[in-house]
Each structure stands twice: as structure tokens, then as C-alpha cells.
Design a protein around this motif. Structure first.
Motif: not given
Length: 272
Positions: A202-208, A226-230, A236-241, A246-250
Motif C-alpha cells: 500500500q505504501a509503495l503503491l501510494g508513493q508511485m 499511504l494513509t492506510l499503510a501508515r 520498524e516501518d519508518t520509511w512508510i511514516r 512528505k505526501a501530506i505536507a505536499k
């Protein structure tokens, strides 16, 4: 036909089927069709010597019981021991011993029905083997073999429909590891895993989607994933958060509002 030749043949046939398979919606979900793959029992070369049938006298009683059950061919016991040796949980960490237990499961149960009670364990064993082939096991016969890893992930992803395998397979296609780089295949497997709730997918798809990488840019839908993934990410999933932050800020106010609506529809759909 030799076993290795059979799995290569099936992998090629499956790849051809995917090329002619259904298209995807922009959220990565399949548009019609279903996944299936012929059953094969892949060889597991280089496995360690069999575990002794008589556990040491000083072994913990629960470990002893697991070992006896595993020697009797019980897949759940084999899986638990495999994870114990892989993680060093209650026993000395031993990746080769873990590989042996996962291999036993895969060899004995590869053709089990995907609806069988032990199907999830069998699929997870294939995923574990695939990850070992990706990295290899130092000072052993299990060397880095990305193509072999792809075969393990592909079988678990297609035959058993395992979401973790679909995510791992997607990453191989997106990065061109063990197979020519192919964003179409990668996105397809990523979407299947994300729809099943695999939070890394979900996170990687959200990024893309948010950044318009290999997919038409859809910032609101990307933010939804990305919200679902977070919400499902582990410590350990710091990259997802970080990716979500970054996305919510943009994101614009409209993107945020639309993402919220999509989330509500997703939750309602799961409830239904």
C-alpha cells in the motif's frame, strides 16, 4: 521433465499469461480475471542435513515436542521451528536450519489446495525461501540467486495468492532483479497485494501514485494508500511514516479531502 525444468516452464508460461492478462485500474486493482498457476514442487538444493530424530535430552520440553511433530511431517511445527531458527528465538540462530524446515514444507505441500488449512503456512514457506535466495546464506551452499527467488515468490503469489509474495514479486519486477525490469508487472502485483491489505505494498503503491512514478499521477489516491499503510505500519516501518509525512505536507486541501472520501469508501467496502 526434471523438476527444475518444470518450474522454469511454468514460470515462463505464467509470465506469458500475465502479458495477455487483464488491465489494471489506476489504484492497482485488477480489472476482471483471476490468478492461477499450475502446481509444481521446486527442488531445494543445498539444504542442510536432516534434523536429528532424537532431540537432546536437555532440550526444552516444548522444543522437544515441536521437533518430534516436525519429524512427523507436521507443517505447523516445521514452520514454527523454521521461524525460531531464523529469528534465534529460543534456539541458536541458524539460517541453514531454518531453510531446511521451510524446504520441507514447500517440497511436501506445494500442490496442496490454496483453500487447505495449512495453505497460508505453505505460502509463507515459499516466501521465506525466496528471501533466503535473494540474500543467500553465508558459508553455505545457498548462494544469492535472484531468479530462483523470483520463482519462489511467483509460485506463492500466483498459486496461493499470498500478499507478501505478491509484494516481493512486485519489487523484483519494478527493480529488475532476477528478471527484466517491467513496471507493468510490478504495478499489477503491487495492486493485488495492496488490495489485500499488505501495508508495504500500500505504501509503495501510494508513493508511485502520489509522485506519478510508472503510473498516471493521482495525488489523492496515492495519499489514501499511504494513509492506510501508515495506520498499519509497524515500529520498524519508518520509511512508510516518512513517506506519508512528505505526501501530506505536499497535498492540497482538495487532495486531502478527496483522499478522506476514498478512505471512507474503502472502509465501508471492507465492512460490506
Amino acid at each position: 521433465m526434471r523438476i527444475f525444468e518444470r518450474i522454469v516452464f511454468v514460470a515462463l508460461a505464467w509470465s506469458a499469461a500475465v502479458v495477455a492478462g487483464p488491465a489494471l485500474a489506476f489504484d492497482g486493482s485488477p480489472v476482471g480475471g483471476s490468478d492461477a498457476a499450475p502446481s509444481v514442487i521446486p527442488a531445494m538444493p543445498g539444504a542442510s542435513a536432516p534434523v536429528a530424530r532424537k532431540p537432546a535430552a536437555k532440550a526444552d520440553s516444548s522444543l522437544t515436542a515441536l521437533q518430534y511433530a516436525a519429524e512427523g511431517g507436521h507443517p505447523i511445527a516445521q514452520w514454527k521451528l523454521g521461524r525460531m531458527y531464523a529469528d534465534g528465538n529460543g534456539v541458536a540462530q541458524d539460517d541453514l536450519r531454518a531453510f531446511e524446515y521451510f524446504s520441507r514444507i514447500a517440497n511436501a505441500h506445494a500442490e496442496d489446495s490454496p483453500s487447505a488449512p495449512q495453505a497460508a503456512i505453505v505460502a509463507n514457506a515459499f516466501v521465506a525461501l525466496g528471501r533466503y535466495y535473494l540474500d543467500g546464506i553465508p558459508n553455505s551452499k545457498i548462494k544469492v540467486d535472484a531468479e530462483r527467488a523470483r520463482e519462489m515468490f511467483s509460485y506463492a503469489a500466483s498459486y496461493f495468492g499470498n500478499a507478501d509474495a505478491q509484494y516481493d514479486l512486485a519489487r523484483l519486477y519494478l527493480k529488475g532483479i532476477g528478471t527484466p525490469r517491467d513496471a507493468k508487472y510490478g504495478v499489477r502485483w503491487l495492486g493485488l497485494a495492496a488490495q489485500k491489505g499488505q501495508h508495504q505494498a500500500q505504501a509503495l503503491l501510494g508513493q508511485m501514485l502520489f509522485n506519478g512514478e510508472a503510473l498516471p499521477r493521482q495525488m489523492a489516491r496515492g495519499l489514501m494508500w499511504l494513509t492506510l499503510a501508515r495506520d498499519n505500519a509497524g515500529p520498524e516501518d519508518t520509511w512508510i511514516r516518512d513517506s506519508y509525512a512528505k505526501a501530506i505536507a505536499k497535498a492540497s486541501e482538495d487532495d486531502r479531502a478527496m483522499a478522506l472520501q476514498m478512505l471512507e469508501h474503502w472502509v465501508q467496502g471492507k465492512r460490506d
